[in-house]
Design a protein around this motif. Structure first.
Motif, PDB file in Angstrom:
ATOM      1  N   LEU A  63       0.846  -1.254   0.034  1.00 50.73           N
ATOM      2  CA  LEU A  63      -0.061   0.077  -0.095  1.00 50.73           C
ATOM      3  C   LEU A  63       0.934   1.058   0.075  1.00 50.73           C
ATOM      4  O   LEU A  63       0.506   2.288  -0.615  1.00 50.73           O
ATOM      5  CB  LEU A  63      -0.810   0.016   1.047  1.00 50.73           C
ATOM      6  N   PHE A  64       1.980   1.259   0.767  1.00 54.79           N
ATOM      7  CA  PHE A  64       2.808   2.254   0.890  1.00 54.79           C
ATOM      8  C   PHE A  64       3.374   2.709  -0.441  1.00 54.79           C
ATOM      9  O   PHE A  64       3.529   3.610  -1.058  1.00 54.79           O
ATOM     10  CB  PHE A  64       3.866   2.266   1.923  1.00 54.79           C
ATOM     11  N   VAL A  65       3.795   1.522  -1.314  1.00 53.07           N
ATOM     12  CA  VAL A  65       4.300   1.609  -2.362  1.00 53.07           C
ATOM     13  C   VAL A  65       3.620   2.165  -3.391  1.00 53.07           C
ATOM     14  O   VAL A  65       3.863   3.359  -4.133  1.00 53.07           O
ATOM     15  CB  VAL A  65       4.934   0.587  -3.123  1.00 53.07           C
ATOM     16  N   LEU A  66       2.219   1.775  -3.464  1.00 54.88           N
ATOM     17  CA  LEU A  66       1.473   2.447  -4.567  1.00 54.88           C
ATOM     18  C   LEU A  66       1.048   3.942  -4.156  1.00 54.88           C
ATOM     19  O   LEU A  66       0.792   4.401  -5.020  1.00 54.88           O
ATOM     20  CB  LEU A  66      -0.034   1.447  -4.321  1.00 54.88           C
ATOM     21  N   LYS A  67       0.865   4.022  -2.896  1.00 56.91           N
ATOM     22  CA  LYS A  67       0.686   5.485  -2.423  1.00 56.91           C
ATOM     23  C   LYS A  67       1.386   6.450  -2.640  1.00 56.91           C
ATOM     24  O   LYS A  67       1.555   7.545  -3.118  1.00 56.91           O
ATOM     25  CB  LYS A  67      -0.263   5.537  -1.159  1.00 56.91           C
ATOM     26  N   PHE A  68       2.651   6.091  -1.985  1.00 57.96           N
ATOM     27  CA  PHE A  68       3.699   7.190  -1.926  1.00 57.96           C
ATOM     28  C   PHE A  68       4.937   7.006  -2.905  1.00 57.96           C
ATOM     29  O   PHE A  68       5.904   7.864  -3.235  1.00 57.96           O
ATOM     30  CB  PHE A  68       4.332   7.088  -0.550  1.00 57.96           C
ATOM     31  N   GLY A  69       4.931   5.536  -3.565  1.00 59.60           N
ATOM     32  CA  GLY A  69       6.114   5.302  -4.361  1.00 59.60           C
ATOM     33  C   GLY A  69       5.641   5.983  -5.870  1.00 59.60           C
ATOM     34  O   GLY A  69       6.531   6.386  -6.579  1.00 59.60           O
ATOM     35  N   ILE A  70       4.401   5.999  -6.191  1.00 63.19           N
ATOM     36  CA  ILE A  70       4.199   6.603  -7.667  1.00 63.19           C
ATOM     37  C   ILE A  70       3.804   7.906  -7.408  1.00 63.19           C
ATOM     38  O   ILE A  70       2.471   8.240  -6.854  1.00 63.19           O
ATOM     39  CB  ILE A  70       3.000   5.752  -8.182  1.00 63.19           C
ATOM     40  N   SER A  71       4.702   8.765  -7.640  1.00 60.42           N
ATOM     41  CA  SER A  71       4.313  10.142  -7.297  1.00 60.42           C
ATOM     42  C   SER A  71       4.594  11.210  -8.623  1.00 60.42           C
ATOM     43  O   SER A  71       5.648  11.927  -8.107  1.00 60.42           O
ATOM     44  CB  SER A  71       4.795  10.682  -5.924  1.00 60.42           C
ATOM     45  N   SER A  72       4.449  10.650  -9.786  1.00 63.56           N
ATOM     46  CA  SER A  72       4.879  11.758 -10.739  1.00 63.56           C
ATOM     47  C   SER A  72       3.823  13.022 -10.702  1.00 63.56           C
ATOM     48  O   SER A  72       2.677  12.887 -10.114  1.00 63.56           O
ATOM     49  CB  SER A  72       5.050  11.212 -12.095  1.00 63.56           C
ATOM     50  N   PRO A  73       4.058  14.153 -11.148  1.00 68.81           N
ATOM     51  CA  PRO A  73       3.035  15.024 -11.053  1.00 68.81           C
ATOM     52  C   PRO A  73       1.703  14.707 -11.930  1.00 68.81           C
ATOM     53  O   PRO A  73       0.696  15.119 -11.628  1.00 68.81           O
ATOM     54  CB  PRO A  73       3.669  16.250 -11.632  1.00 68.81           C
TER      55      PRO A  73
END
Lengths: 213, 256
Positions: A63-73
């Motif tokens: 869940l952390f990877v999906l929520k905070f790992g993908i953070s392109s504008p």
């Protein structure tokens, strides 16, 4: 009664996350379970790897990877999207394995009878084999769903405002003894949700067993 | 030439040199067989003789290693897997009844007979139901139409399986030890249905241990042992005067 009302505010999201990710998983698991049984070796190995990875990764990490790992504008998942996708894909891994086990228990004779009658392979699979497999593993699926219902609380860690998130928020503002109350209520609500599911699944299983085995 | 052509029109099924092995074990050694239209051909022999495998090669539940086949006037080289459409059309020509019935347990008796008609013959629901009820009546089970297969005795299940196969209007019926899983009492009711079917002119290939059925209903008897066809002919003749010692041995074992 205030703590109970606060926790109840999280109930819709608890239901959305558990039911939504279950549906995502139940659908994605169909091609995966077929992949686990295919005679095409590379495809089978890929599906096996995906299933093992999904079952191996801790929910909170994923869940952390999906929520905070993908953070392109341009592209970023909301908390709810990340929860549905994260718990959905992990469910797909578990459910694919459950489906596979179910498919394996359908006797060979059922495939042979379908073939001998000249029924095409897709129709034989979806109308003859799969329904029997699902009936056989329906208690296992119900058990998984109950687990998922409780695991949906992990979504609180990525700021999905479900029951445990609400309980935490309330407790943080009320440091007195009543701070523990929202957790107690949340616990009772989880039990109130799971027990009927377990009971329904048992009676469904008894009825199906009479007609299948 | 002319007589030959006429003769081949008389045959529903001709198997030519069917060979099949599983790994290193050769189960069928170049077995050939001809079955006339309307004939009941019984295949007997000790277990492991390859009887069931031969039967399953006819509708290609087993893929032979080599051989050819003519079924209802259509020729097939079965040394290689058929195209899917050829395979489906071949299987639509044959009905098959299994030792273990293999009814669909999640459907009612009526649905078991209706479902294949809907999907294989694309009949509409009411027509399929009408055909199904007529056939269930023929096998004496119209009153069980709404039961589930598990609520039926083995003999009743097998009769439903026969109705299910007949609903697709096969030209040839294959029976793979249809009574071997049944008590003698229940076997009787299945054999009665098969007898009636034979009398109606259906072409049948029956792998069986029911010597009485093979003798009284069968027109043609094939004896197999160790993957070979060792003897064939008129049932009474073979049973009363077997030519091969292997046949004698088998018959005396069965008659004890």
């Amino acid at each position: 009664m205030e703590p109970l009302l606060v926790v109840l505010q999280g109930l819709p999201l608890t239901l959305i996350v558990s039911i939504g990710s279950f549906i995502v998983g139940a659908i994605l698991a169909v091609p995966l379970s077929l992949g686990l049984r295919t005679s095409i070796l590379p495809l089978r190995l890929i599906c096996r790897l995906v299933v093992d990875l999904l079952r191996g990764v801790p929910m909170i990490v994923w869940l952390f990877v999906l929520k905070f790992g993908i953070s392109s504008p341009e592209f970023r998942l909301t908390s709810l999207e990340a929860a549905l996708l994260g718990l959905g894909t992990i469910s797909a891994g578990y459910l694919a394995e459950i489906y596979r086990a179910g498919l394996q228990t359908v006797p060979r004779g059922q495939y042979e009878a379908s073939q001998a009658l000249g029924i095409s392979r897709p129709i034989a699979f979806f109308r003859i084999i799969a329904p029997q497999a699902v009936r056989i593993v329906s208690p296992t699926i119900a058990t998984y769903f109950i687990g998922l219902l409780k695991n949906s609380s992990i979504a609180s860690t990525i700021i999905v405002a479900e029951m445990v998130f609400q309980a935490q928020a309330y407790a943080r503002q009320n440091l007195s003894i009543s701070g523990v109350l929202p957790y107690v209520f949340a616990g009772l609500l989880y039990i109130a949700l799971s027990v009927p599911i377990a009971m329904a699944s048992r009676s469904l299983d008894e009825r199906l067993r009479k007609s299948v085995i | 030439m002319d007589t030959q052509r006429n003769e081949s029109e008389d045959f529903m099924l001709e198997l030519g040199a069917i060979t099949k092995s599983f790994g290193k074990n050769t189960i069928l050694h170049q077995v050939s067989l001809r079955v006339r239209k309307g004939e009941v051909c019984s295949i007997i022999g000790p277990s492991g003789a390859g009887k069931s495998t031969l039967l399953r090669c006819i509708n290609l539940l087993e893929q032979p290693d080599s051989g050819n086949m003519s079924l209802n006037g259509n020729f097939y080289d079965v040394s290689f897997p058929l195209r899917q459409d050829e395979l489906l059309s071949l299987r639509r020509t044959c009905g098959m009844v299994f030792q273990s019935f293999n009814l669909f347990p999640h459907m009612t008796v009526l649905q078991n007979v209706v479902f294949p008609q809907r999907h294989v013959l694309r009949r509409n629901e009411s027509e399929a139901r009408e055909v199904a009820l007529k056939l269930l009546d023929r096998v004496g089970l119209k009153n069980k139409a709404s039961s589930h297969p598990t609520q039926l005795s083995g003999g009743q299940q097998q009769r439903v399986a026969i109705a299910r196969a007949l609903a697709l209007e096969p030209k040839l019926m294959l029976f793979d030890e249809p009574t071997s899983a049944l008590d003698p009492e229940l076997a009787h009711e299945v054999l009665d249905v098969m007898r009636e079917l034979a009398d109606s002119g259906m072409t049948m290939v029956v792998v069986t241990h029911e010597m009485n059925f093979a003798r009284t209903v069968g027109d043609h008897l094939v004896v197999m042992a160790d993957g070979h066809k060792i003897e064939e002919g008129i049932p009474e003749a073979i049973m009363d005067h077997p030519q091969q010692s292997r046949t004698r041995q088998f018959l005396s074992a069965v008659n004890h």
